[in-house]
Design a protein around this motif. Sequence first.
Motif, PDB file in Angstrom:
ATOM      1  N   PRO A   1      47.252  43.622  26.134  1.00 37.00           N
ATOM      2  CA  PRO A   1      46.629  42.446  26.203  1.00 37.00           C
ATOM      3  C   PRO A   1      47.569  41.184  25.435  1.00 37.00           C
ATOM      4  O   PRO A   1      48.060  41.528  24.258  1.00 37.00           O
ATOM      5  CB  PRO A   1      45.294  42.565  25.348  1.00 37.00           C
ATOM      6  CG  PRO A   1      45.038  44.030  25.463  1.00 37.00           C
ATOM      7  CD  PRO A   1      46.625  44.652  25.410  1.00 37.00           C
ATOM      8  N   SER A   2      47.745  40.137  26.091  1.00 41.02           N
ATOM      9  CA  SER A   2      48.430  39.148  25.590  1.00 41.02           C
ATOM     10  C   SER A   2      47.928  37.876  26.064  1.00 41.02           C
ATOM     11  O   SER A   2      47.518  37.440  27.166  1.00 41.02           O
ATOM     12  CB  SER A   2      49.893  39.112  26.351  1.00 41.02           C
ATOM     13  OG  SER A   2      50.489  40.418  25.990  1.00 41.02           O
ATOM     14  N   PRO A   3      48.094  36.718  25.038  1.00 43.72           N
ATOM     15  CA  PRO A   3      47.317  35.420  25.136  1.00 43.72           C
ATOM     16  C   PRO A   3      48.435  34.481  25.884  1.00 43.72           C
ATOM     17  O   PRO A   3      49.557  34.433  25.747  1.00 43.72           O
ATOM     18  CB  PRO A   3      46.736  35.045  23.676  1.00 43.72           C
ATOM     19  CG  PRO A   3      47.864  35.795  22.899  1.00 43.72           C
ATOM     20  CD  PRO A   3      48.364  37.028  23.538  1.00 43.72           C
ATOM     21  N   LEU A   4      47.760  33.423  26.654  1.00 40.14           N
ATOM     22  CA  LEU A   4      48.528  32.444  27.045  1.00 40.14           C
ATOM     23  C   LEU A   4      48.896  31.425  26.199  1.00 40.14           C
ATOM     24  O   LEU A   4      48.080  31.027  25.459  1.00 40.14           O
ATOM     25  CB  LEU A   4      47.980  31.787  28.578  1.00 40.14           C
ATOM     26  CG  LEU A   4      47.537  32.623  29.556  1.00 40.14           C
ATOM     27  CD1 LEU A   4      46.747  32.094  30.786  1.00 40.14           C
ATOM     28  CD2 LEU A   4      48.843  33.523  30.240  1.00 40.14           C
TER      29      LEU A   4
ATOM     30  N   ILE B   1      53.631  33.250  28.021  1.00 44.92           N
ATOM     31  CA  ILE B   1      52.755  34.423  27.485  1.00 44.92           C
ATOM     32  C   ILE B   1      53.040  34.896  26.217  1.00 44.92           C
ATOM     33  O   ILE B   1      54.535  35.220  25.849  1.00 44.92           O
ATOM     34  CB  ILE B   1      52.500  35.245  28.592  1.00 44.92           C
ATOM     35  CG1 ILE B   1      51.834  34.930  29.640  1.00 44.92           C
ATOM     36  CG2 ILE B   1      51.488  36.392  27.853  1.00 44.92           C
ATOM     37  CD1 ILE B   1      51.543  36.035  30.847  1.00 44.92           C
ATOM     38  N   ASP B   2      52.497  34.907  24.984  1.00 44.61           N
ATOM     39  CA  ASP B   2      53.018  35.374  23.943  1.00 44.61           C
ATOM     40  C   ASP B   2      52.763  36.877  23.576  1.00 44.61           C
ATOM     41  O   ASP B   2      51.860  37.758  23.878  1.00 44.61           O
ATOM     42  CB  ASP B   2      51.779  34.827  22.759  1.00 44.61           C
ATOM     43  CG  ASP B   2      52.098  35.242  21.407  1.00 44.61           C
ATOM     44  OD1 ASP B   2      53.216  35.872  21.196  1.00 44.61           O
ATOM     45  OD2 ASP B   2      51.454  34.870  20.392  1.00 44.61           O
TER      46      ASP B   2
ATOM     47  N   GLN C   1      41.786  39.922  33.220  1.00 47.41           N
ATOM     48  CA  GLN C   1      40.722  40.750  32.632  1.00 47.41           C
ATOM     49  C   GLN C   1      39.347  40.946  33.668  1.00 47.41           C
ATOM     50  O   GLN C   1      38.423  41.730  33.269  1.00 47.41           O
ATOM     51  CB  GLN C   1      40.171  40.394  31.446  1.00 47.41           C
ATOM     52  CG  GLN C   1      41.467  40.643  30.290  1.00 47.41           C
ATOM     53  CD  GLN C   1      40.909  40.001  28.858  1.00 47.41           C
ATOM     54  OE1 GLN C   1      40.188  39.224  28.611  1.00 47.41           O
ATOM     55  NE2 GLN C   1      41.300  41.118  28.192  1.00 47.41           N
TER      56      GLN C   1
ATOM     57  N   LYS D   1      45.226  27.672  27.848  1.00 46.11           N
ATOM     58  CA  LYS D   1      45.860  28.255  26.750  1.00 46.11           C
ATOM     59  C   LYS D   1      44.898  29.065  26.024  1.00 46.11           C
ATOM     60  O   LYS D   1      43.716  28.422  25.778  1.00 46.11           O
ATOM     61  CB  LYS D   1      46.579  26.938  25.817  1.00 46.11           C
ATOM     62  CG  LYS D   1      46.899  27.490  24.544  1.00 46.11           C
ATOM     63  CD  LYS D   1      47.616  26.367  23.783  1.00 46.11           C
ATOM     64  CE  LYS D   1      47.984  26.920  22.477  1.00 46.11           C
ATOM     65  NZ  LYS D   1      48.556  25.343  21.543  1.00 46.11           N
ATOM     66  N   GLY D   2      45.414  30.325  25.445  1.00 47.51           N
ATOM     67  CA  GLY D   2      44.305  31.125  24.607  1.00 47.51           C
ATOM     68  C   GLY D   2      43.621  32.193  25.422  1.00 47.51           C
ATOM     69  O   GLY D   2      43.123  33.147  24.942  1.00 47.51           O
ATOM     70  N   ASP D   3      43.682  31.903  26.660  1.00 50.76           N
ATOM     71  CA  ASP D   3      43.023  33.155  27.686  1.00 50.76           C
ATOM     72  C   ASP D   3      43.917  34.181  27.746  1.00 50.76           C
ATOM     73  O   ASP D   3      45.080  34.067  27.398  1.00 50.76           O
ATOM     74  CB  ASP D   3      42.813  32.587  29.069  1.00 50.76           C
ATOM     75  CG  ASP D   3      41.935  31.470  29.281  1.00 50.76           C
ATOM     76  OD1 ASP D   3      40.713  31.501  28.551  1.00 50.76           O
ATOM     77  OD2 ASP D   3      41.920  30.761  30.420  1.00 50.76           O
ATOM     78  N   VAL D   4      43.455  35.509  27.697  1.00 55.07           N
ATOM     79  CA  VAL D   4      44.106  36.679  27.483  1.00 55.07           C
ATOM     80  C   VAL D   4      44.178  37.374  28.996  1.00 55.07           C
ATOM     81  O   VAL D   4      43.293  37.377  29.869  1.00 55.07           O
ATOM     82  CB  VAL D   4      43.166  37.584  26.759  1.00 55.07           C
ATOM     83  CG1 VAL D   4      44.146  39.091  26.535  1.00 55.07           C
ATOM     84  CG2 VAL D   4      43.198  37.120  25.180  1.00 55.07           C
TER      85      VAL D   4
ATOM     86  N   GLU E   1      46.746  40.742  30.831  1.00 57.23           N
ATOM     87  CA  GLU E   1      47.262  42.082  30.261  1.00 57.23           C
ATOM     88  C   GLU E   1      48.514  42.285  31.086  1.00 57.23           C
ATOM     89  O   GLU E   1      48.588  41.923  32.278  1.00 57.23           O
ATOM     90  CB  GLU E   1      46.345  43.182  30.713  1.00 57.23           C
ATOM     91  CG  GLU E   1      44.989  43.128  29.916  1.00 57.23           C
ATOM     92  CD  GLU E   1      44.144  44.346  30.270  1.00 57.23           C
ATOM     93  OE1 GLU E   1      43.464  44.946  29.239  1.00 57.23           O
ATOM     94  OE2 GLU E   1      44.133  44.660  31.435  1.00 57.23           O
TER      95      GLU E   1
END
Length: 274
Positions: free
Chosen positions: A38-41, A56-57, A80, A124-127, A129
């Motif tokens: 899982p990685s946030p935008l 992506i972070d 997701q 931004k903040g949405d996750v 994978e």
Amino acid sequence: MTLSKLKPLRHLSHHLRLRSSLAVSSVAVPQDTTLWTPSPLINVSPAAESLFHITIDVSESPELAASYTKAGQYLQLRLQDPNTRPSFLAIASPPSVAASKGVFEFLVKSVAGSTAELLCGLQKGDVVELSVVMGKGFDIDQISPPENYQTVLIFATGSGISPIRALIEAGFGADKRSDVRLYYGARNLNRMAYQERFKDWESSGVEIVPVLSQPDYSWTRERGYVQDAFARAKRIFSPQSTGAVLCGRRQMAEDVTSILVSDGVPGKRILKNF
């Protein structure tokens, strides 16, 4: 044999067939063994018409970031939402950006009804994978050292410019070569991403040849398709010291490869990414 002895045998036979059937069924069901992270935008922004910058972070997943070692590698991305299918994406930023900033950058084409379209609609903040990084990337060893391979021809169409950006910004000794050309094709300037990077790419030693298939009346540079523009220019003086890198439409890659091979460029020095 009596009827009473036959019944248990029939029952045993049925039981064995049932077990065999269950065993086959269990083997036939595909198992997803992919490791998903899982990685946030960090960023979703327009890059050109129908194209988006996606950042992506991956700073919380240092092993994933470190597994990206060569321009041209890619990974799978999934949302997701269980009803969507994973999408394969080439990484657009060079490996050094993953190492120093802990991010992967992508250039994503929004196609109606696809996972990519949904991805480009996130914020931004949405996750999302990410899978592990895949592929061998561009085998630059085939055109190294630069002194021995003075001509490198690069071809990209549409979002195929994504791993080419990674290659140019990772560095492959373009400034040590005498002839490095990027033939970059798009429908028009509105569909051509990374124009703001052209000056830096040219400073690194890459001559940029934009090719538009449907330009407006004011366009005075190359028209048509990338392979046609290259066929008109060619300028291959020493095939044995020439290499090429291709990414984009399959027809373009096939046509360009045919031209290069017919001019004597060794196939192992034509590096492809689809």
